[in-house]
Scaffold this motif. Structure first.
Motif, PDB file in Angstrom:
ATOM      1  N   ALA A   1       6.214 -25.534  19.971  1.00 56.64           N
ATOM      2  CA  ALA A   1       6.634 -25.606  21.375  1.00 56.64           C
ATOM      3  C   ALA A   1       6.724 -24.203  21.959  1.00 56.64           C
ATOM      4  O   ALA A   1       7.229 -23.274  21.320  1.00 56.64           O
ATOM      5  N   GLY A   2       6.234 -24.043  23.182  1.00 57.51           N
ATOM      6  CA  GLY A   2       6.257 -22.748  23.857  1.00 57.51           C
ATOM      7  C   GLY A   2       4.971 -21.962  23.738  1.00 57.51           C
ATOM      8  O   GLY A   2       4.799 -20.954  24.426  1.00 57.51           O
ATOM      9  N   ASP A   3       4.046 -22.390  22.886  1.00 57.91           N
ATOM     10  CA  ASP A   3       2.756 -21.709  22.795  1.00 57.91           C
ATOM     11  C   ASP A   3       1.899 -22.049  24.012  1.00 57.91           C
ATOM     12  O   ASP A   3       1.963 -23.168  24.538  1.00 57.91           O
ATOM     13  N   ALA A   4       1.087 -21.094  24.432  1.00 56.27           N
ATOM     14  CA  ALA A   4       0.202 -21.285  25.579  1.00 56.27           C
ATOM     15  C   ALA A   4      -1.222 -20.919  25.177  1.00 56.27           C
ATOM     16  O   ALA A   4      -1.444 -19.918  24.484  1.00 56.27           O
ATOM     17  N   PHE A   5      -2.171 -21.719  25.629  1.00 55.91           N
ATOM     18  CA  PHE A   5      -3.575 -21.541  25.294  1.00 55.91           C
ATOM     19  C   PHE A   5      -4.407 -21.589  26.565  1.00 55.91           C
ATOM     20  O   PHE A   5      -4.300 -22.530  27.354  1.00 55.91           O
ATOM     21  N   TYR A   6      -5.247 -20.559  26.735  1.00 57.35           N
ATOM     22  CA  TYR A   6      -6.209 -20.536  27.839  1.00 57.35           C
ATOM     23  C   TYR A   6      -7.554 -20.971  27.276  1.00 57.35           C
ATOM     24  O   TYR A   6      -8.014 -20.437  26.259  1.00 57.35           O
ATOM     25  N   ILE A   7      -8.178 -21.958  27.907  1.00 60.03           N
ATOM     26  CA  ILE A   7      -9.381 -22.594  27.377  1.00 60.03           C
ATOM     27  C   ILE A   7     -10.477 -22.567  28.440  1.00 60.03           C
ATOM     28  O   ILE A   7     -10.675 -23.551  29.175  1.00 60.03           O
ATOM     29  N   PRO A   8     -11.173 -21.452  28.577  1.00 59.39           N
ATOM     30  CA  PRO A   8     -12.266 -21.415  29.555  1.00 59.39           C
ATOM     31  C   PRO A   8     -13.369 -22.404  29.172  1.00 59.39           C
ATOM     32  O   PRO A   8     -13.533 -22.758  27.996  1.00 59.39           O
ATOM     33  N   ALA A   9     -14.112 -22.855  30.176  1.00 58.68           N
ATOM     34  CA  ALA A   9     -15.286 -23.686  29.917  1.00 58.68           C
ATOM     35  C   ALA A   9     -16.143 -23.012  28.847  1.00 58.68           C
ATOM     36  O   ALA A   9     -16.291 -21.792  28.831  1.00 58.68           O
ATOM     37  N   GLY A  10     -16.688 -23.828  27.931  1.00 62.43           N
ATOM     38  CA  GLY A  10     -17.505 -23.299  26.837  1.00 62.43           C
ATOM     39  C   GLY A  10     -16.757 -23.139  25.537  1.00 62.43           C
ATOM     40  O   GLY A  10     -17.374 -22.860  24.505  1.00 62.43           O
ATOM     41  N   THR A  11     -15.420 -23.318  25.559  1.00 59.41           N
ATOM     42  CA  THR A  11     -14.601 -23.207  24.349  1.00 59.41           C
ATOM     43  C   THR A  11     -14.563 -24.553  23.635  1.00 59.41           C
ATOM     44  O   THR A  11     -14.135 -25.557  24.207  1.00 59.41           O
ATOM     45  N   VAL A  12     -14.985 -24.594  22.374  1.00 60.54           N
ATOM     46  CA  VAL A  12     -14.835 -25.814  21.578  1.00 60.54           C
ATOM     47  C   VAL A  12     -13.358 -25.967  21.225  1.00 60.54           C
ATOM     48  O   VAL A  12     -12.705 -25.014  20.803  1.00 60.54           O
ATOM     49  N   HIS A  13     -12.816 -27.183  21.409  1.00 56.06           N
ATOM     50  CA  HIS A  13     -11.374 -27.353  21.226  1.00 56.06           C
ATOM     51  C   HIS A  13     -11.034 -28.810  20.968  1.00 56.06           C
ATOM     52  O   HIS A  13     -11.824 -29.712  21.248  1.00 56.06           O
ATOM     53  N   ALA A  14      -9.847 -29.025  20.445  1.00 56.85           N
ATOM     54  CA  ALA A  14      -9.305 -30.373  20.298  1.00 56.85           C
ATOM     55  C   ALA A  14      -7.809 -30.274  20.057  1.00 56.85           C
ATOM     56  O   ALA A  14      -7.362 -29.520  19.189  1.00 56.85           O
ATOM     57  N   LEU A  15      -7.049 -31.014  20.839  1.00 60.72           N
ATOM     58  CA  LEU A  15      -5.651 -31.212  20.501  1.00 60.72           C
ATOM     59  C   LEU A  15      -5.579 -32.171  19.320  1.00 60.72           C
ATOM     60  O   LEU A  15      -6.414 -33.074  19.181  1.00 60.72           O
ATOM     61  N   CYS A  16      -4.590 -31.978  18.448  1.00 58.90           N
ATOM     62  CA  CYS A  16      -4.455 -32.819  17.271  1.00 58.90           C
ATOM     63  C   CYS A  16      -3.111 -33.542  17.306  1.00 58.90           C
ATOM     64  O   CYS A  16      -2.273 -33.282  18.174  1.00 58.90           O
ATOM     65  N   ALA A  17      -2.930 -34.455  16.388  1.00 62.41           N
ATOM     66  CA  ALA A  17      -1.769 -35.339  16.390  1.00 62.41           C
ATOM     67  C   ALA A  17      -0.463 -34.551  16.364  1.00 62.41           C
ATOM     68  O   ALA A  17      -0.350 -33.514  15.696  1.00 62.41           O
ATOM     69  N   GLY A  18       0.528 -35.064  17.120  1.00 59.21           N
ATOM     70  CA  GLY A  18       1.874 -34.522  17.032  1.00 59.21           C
ATOM     71  C   GLY A  18       2.241 -33.508  18.084  1.00 59.21           C
ATOM     72  O   GLY A  18       3.248 -32.816  17.938  1.00 59.21           O
ATOM     73  N   VAL A  19       1.453 -33.402  19.153  1.00 56.37           N
ATOM     74  CA  VAL A  19       1.804 -32.460  20.219  1.00 56.37           C
ATOM     75  C   VAL A  19       1.893 -33.180  21.559  1.00 56.37           C
ATOM     76  O   VAL A  19       1.185 -34.159  21.819  1.00 56.37           O
ATOM     77  N   VAL A  20       2.801 -32.695  22.403  1.00 50.30           N
ATOM     78  CA  VAL A  20       2.917 -33.105  23.799  1.00 50.30           C
ATOM     79  C   VAL A  20       2.652 -31.859  24.635  1.00 50.30           C
ATOM     80  O   VAL A  20       3.230 -30.792  24.360  1.00 50.30           O
TER      81      VAL A  20
END
Length: 326
Positions: free
Chosen positions: A169-188
């Motif tokens: 909790a409290g982490d921040a992620f900037y995800i520009p277009a072109g970034t491969v990504h996936a949220l995984c189980a257990g996060v809101v």
């Protein structure tokens, strides 16, 4: 001629979206969920796939699209439009990731394969809650180019190319277009993004969708839009902010997002260039302006019109504040 309406903070009825990876965690914010696995709450949206309606004040019952058409320039500000399609430029969501999301990537505004009228999708995540051991997929391992990615896909080992990151909790992620990504189980997550619903899936764990069929993958589009040399993605932990201090946690051509701690009454002001989006991440308090006051609490999102002027935040809360860059 449109009758003048005094600007005030707008709150909207969320549009809830059932997703194969969703759950019931958004109920923790007091939100009423329909039956099913609810993965996304579109809190502020002006998109063909979800347009939110105002629930408070004189404009109650009107969709954000109607407000745009009637008051857009005054309420949204001189920079508060998508230059490509004229719509409200951002989409604000709360996400409940009860299971892993597909491994995906989003295009830029200028990708030739975009549906007509659709924008690219640069986004940011703020982790509201994370179970112990929670992680996300965030970018590719060093040295993975298109040829390496194509080979990994054809050989069934795409997960070998992906970078995993532990989150709290409290982490921040900037995800520009072109970034491969996936949220995984257990996060809101609170998500601030371009006003787009275009996602290209690279991998989906061979699972069935809500309709009982394998979900569609978009391999060619994904390979075309991945930023193999890096997209400019960045991440940070955000602890240690003092009362009244604002920390910039994402900065892009489409949005600037700040995190602030409110422990006492503080005065702010909107500008003529942009609306302000306020997302209450934790706690509760009041949002005051010249003509009124609203009780606010965690999980609530507000659109403050550009012409609102002065406003106050008062209480004990963690707040995300977003504007369009001037």
């Amino acid at each position: 001629m449109t009758t003048a309406v005094k600007p005030y903070p707008l709150q909207f009825q969320p549009e809830m979206k059932e997703r194969i990876w969703g759950g019931r965690a958004l109920e923790q914010f007091g939100l009423a969920l329909p039956e099913g696995s609810i993965g996304e709450g579109w809190m502020i949206g002006d998109h063909p796939n979800g347009t939110t309606k105002v629930v408070n004040g004189e404009l109650a019952g009107k969709g954000l699209d109607e407000i745009r058409e009637a008051y857009g320039r005054e309420f949204f500000g001189t920079k508060g439009f998508s230059e490509k399609n004229g719509r409200f430029p951002l989409l604000i969501k709360l996400l409940d990731c009860n299971d892993d999301l597909s491994v995906q990537v989003h295009p830029t505004d200028d990708y030739a394969g975009l549906p007509a009228g659709e924008l690219g999708k640069t986004e940011m995540w703020y982790i509201l809650d994370a179970k112990p051991g929670a992680k996300i997929i965030y970018g590719l391992k060093d040295g993975v180019d298109r040829a390496a990615m194509e080979a990994a896909i054809s050989e069934g080992r795409i997960t070998d190319t992906l970078q995993e990151v532990s989150v709290k909790a409290g982490d921040a992620f900037y995800i520009p277009a072109g970034t491969v990504h996936a949220l995984c189980a257990g996060v809101v997550v609170a998500e601030i993004q371009q006003n787009s619903d275009t996602t290209y899936r690279l991998y989906d764990y061979n699972r069935l969708g809500l309709d009982g069929e394998l979900r569609e993958l978009h391999i060619e589009d994904s390979l075309n839009v991945i930023a193999y040399e890096g997209s400019g993605a960045s991440r940070m932990t955000t602890e240690g902010i003092a009362d009244g201090e604002w920390l910039t946690i994402a900065s892009s051509p489409y949005f600037i997002v700040e995190k602030g701690i409110v422990a006492s009454k503080a005065a702010y002001s909107t500008s003529a260039e942009s609306f302000v989006i306020v997302v209450v991440a934790e706690g509760s308090g009041k949002l005051n302006w010249a003509d009124g006051s609203l009780d606010v609490k965690a999980g609530e999102c507000f659109l403050l019109p550009a012409n609102l002027g002065g406003y106050e935040l008062d209480g004990s809360m963690t707040v995300l504040r977003s504007v369009v860059p001037a």
